[in-house]
Design an enzyme around this catalytic site. Structure first.
Site, PDB file in Angstrom:
ATOM      1  CG  ASP A  11       2.534  15.941  -0.325  1.00 14.25           C
ATOM      2  OD1 ASP A  11       3.049  16.974   0.114  1.00 14.25           O
ATOM      3  OD2 ASP A  11       1.451  15.481   0.083  1.00 14.25           O
ATOM      4  CE  LYS A  14       4.112  21.481  -5.388  1.00 13.73           C
ATOM      5  NZ  LYS A  14       3.361  20.321  -4.950  1.00 13.73           N
ATOM      6  N   GLY A  38       4.516  22.179   2.252  1.00 12.74           N
ATOM      7  CA  GLY A  38       5.771  21.854   2.911  1.00 12.74           C
ATOM      8  C   GLY A  38       6.765  21.388   1.867  1.00 12.74           C
ATOM      9  CG  HIS A  39       8.384  23.120  -1.024  1.00 12.82           C
ATOM     10  ND1 HIS A  39       8.472  24.267  -1.771  1.00 12.82           N
ATOM     11  CD2 HIS A  39       7.318  22.463  -1.473  1.00 12.82           C
ATOM     12  CE1 HIS A  39       7.467  24.296  -2.626  1.00 12.82           C
ATOM     13  NE2 HIS A  39       6.755  23.204  -2.457  1.00 12.82           N
ATOM     14  CD  GLN A 190      -1.365  23.778  -1.166  1.00 17.09           C
ATOM     15  OE1 GLN A 190      -1.662  24.762  -1.805  1.00 17.09           O
ATOM     16  NE2 GLN A 190      -0.624  23.843  -0.093  1.00 17.09           N
TER      17      GLN A 190
END
Ligand code: IMP
Length: 392
Positions: A11, A14, A38-39, A190
């Site tokens: 988080d 990225k 999750g992006h 991650q």
């Protein structure tokens, strides 16, 4: 070939930096993890929340899930269908390694029951990541390319039939691309401290998130790596359990959580927040071979009178020399802080490094001095153009 890697517990932002760097790349490739990631990518008025498909797809780039990724076929199908519904074309642009392993219904169930049975809860995302990698290492896993010979539910079989046109030998495709002079961006999911070998074990994910995993997870060689961009959020966050030396459980922690909108994209869990930990950053620089930093969310720190930065770990009166392997020891250390004056200015409109207030530049300089890697990108807001570039 370039690698983007998270330097903390994931988080770090990225998605935004990958999206930014993707502009100059031909291929964007995920090398490990699965839909535990999750992006969030914001393009104009559109917000995309992606879990598996590399965000470069929103820019029309070629993208791939490498052999090191674990793929939930039902989740991937849903993600692709949602992209198609918004007019994003994936045919001939998106590839899934036939060597990647499938996350199946049984792995999801196993993730839940294992977590329930654990005395010390890891706080997994519940997406079946650990059990799918266990099956792979145990040599009983199902590779995406072998789906037709495997024991799948009807839903999984239908999803695989949908995904079949995307399956291929990504190792071959990526080597061909490399030899044709194309640029490949390898995107880690991650972060370094969730790496199964180098992270805060057992409070980690089940793959190698650090740059070593980029080679094994894509089939591309270490000699092809040109730059490693480490993503470092200007403060620290963590979701799930495990040691967090600089965690703030006071009003400042809530301030960071609210101002930084620190809520997990995958699980909706509130992220634990704390000061920047340069002991972690320096270790991440070493482990990953970080050649430049992208500092994210610097704008969130505006308005704090004093900012603390951890520059050492003390245990029983002595400073530790190396990053502790033992999570229990990490729980027991006392962070050593350096205090810096904060700044009141809103940074979100800054367009050049020189426009940043002197206190913010001092903060950034401390990161460089302590870690030994230069700050190349500074992100001051979620939009793509809220990224300051410094020639280093
Ligand atoms: P798993 O990856 O679902 O097995 O979860 C293991 C640990 O990694 C938990 O602490 C999760 O909260 C954490 N984790 C997994 N994926 C992410 C991510 O994308 N960002 C932050 N933490 C994550």
């Amino acid at each position: 070939m370039h690698i983007v890697v998270g330097a903390q517990w994931g988080d770090e932002g990225k998605g935004k930096i990958v999206d930014y760097l993707a502009d100059r790349a031909d291929w964007i490739v995920r090398y490990q993890g699965g839909n535990n990631a999750g992006h969030t990518v914001i393009i104009g008025s559109e917000t995309f929340k992606l879990h598996l498909v590399p965000s470069g797809i929103c820019r029309g780039k070629k993208s791939a899930l490498g052999n090191g990724v674990v793929v939930n076929p039902v989740a991937l199908r849903a993600e692709l269908e949602a992209l198609h519904a918004r007019g994003i074309d994936t045919a001939g642009k998106f590839f899934v390694s036939n060597r990647s392993h499938l996350i199946l219904q049984r792995h999801l169930q196993q993730d839940g029951s294992q977590e329930a049975a654990r005395e010390q809860k890891v706080g997994t995302t519940g997406k079946g990541i650990g059990p799918a990698y266990m099956a792979k290492i145990e040599r009983v896993g199902v590779r995406a390319g072998a789906w037709q010979q495997a024991d799948l539910t009807d839903e999984e079989r239908e999803a695989m039939a949908f995904l079949a046109p995307y399956l291929g030998d990504t190792v071959h495709l990526l080597h061909e691309a490399l030899e044709a002079g194309q640029t490949i961006l390898l995107e880690g999911a991650q972060g370094t401290f969730l790496d199964v070998d180098h992270g805060t074990y057992p409070f980690v994910t089940s793959s190698n998130c650090s740059t070593g995993g980029a080679c094994t997870g894509s089939g591309l060689p270490p000699t092809a790596v040109q730059t490693v961009t480490g993503i470092l959020k200007a403060y620290t966050t963590r979701v799930g359990n495990g040691p967090f030396p600089t965690e703030l459980t006071d009003a400042t922690g809530s301030y960071l959580q609210e101002k930084g909108r620190e809520v997990g994209v995958t699980t909706g869990r509130i992220r634990r927040c704390g000061w920047l930990d340069l002991v972690m950053a320096r270790y991440a620089r070493r482990l990953n071979g970080v050649s430049e930093w992208a500092i994210t969310k610097l704008d969130v720190l505006s308005g704090l009178e004093t900012i603390q930065v951890c520059t050492g770990y003390r245990h029983q009166g002595r400073l530790l020399e190396s990053y502790p392997a033992d999570s229990a020891l990490l729980e027991a250390i006392e962070p050593v802080y350096e205090s810096l004056p904060g700044w009141g200015e809103d940074l979100s409109h800054c367009t050049r490094y020189a426009e940043l207030p002197a206190a913010a530049r001092d903060y950034l300089a401390l990161i460089e001095d302590y870690t030994g890697a230069p700050n190349r990108y500074i992100s001051v807001g979620p939009e793509r153009d809220q990224t300051l570039i410094r020639e280093v």
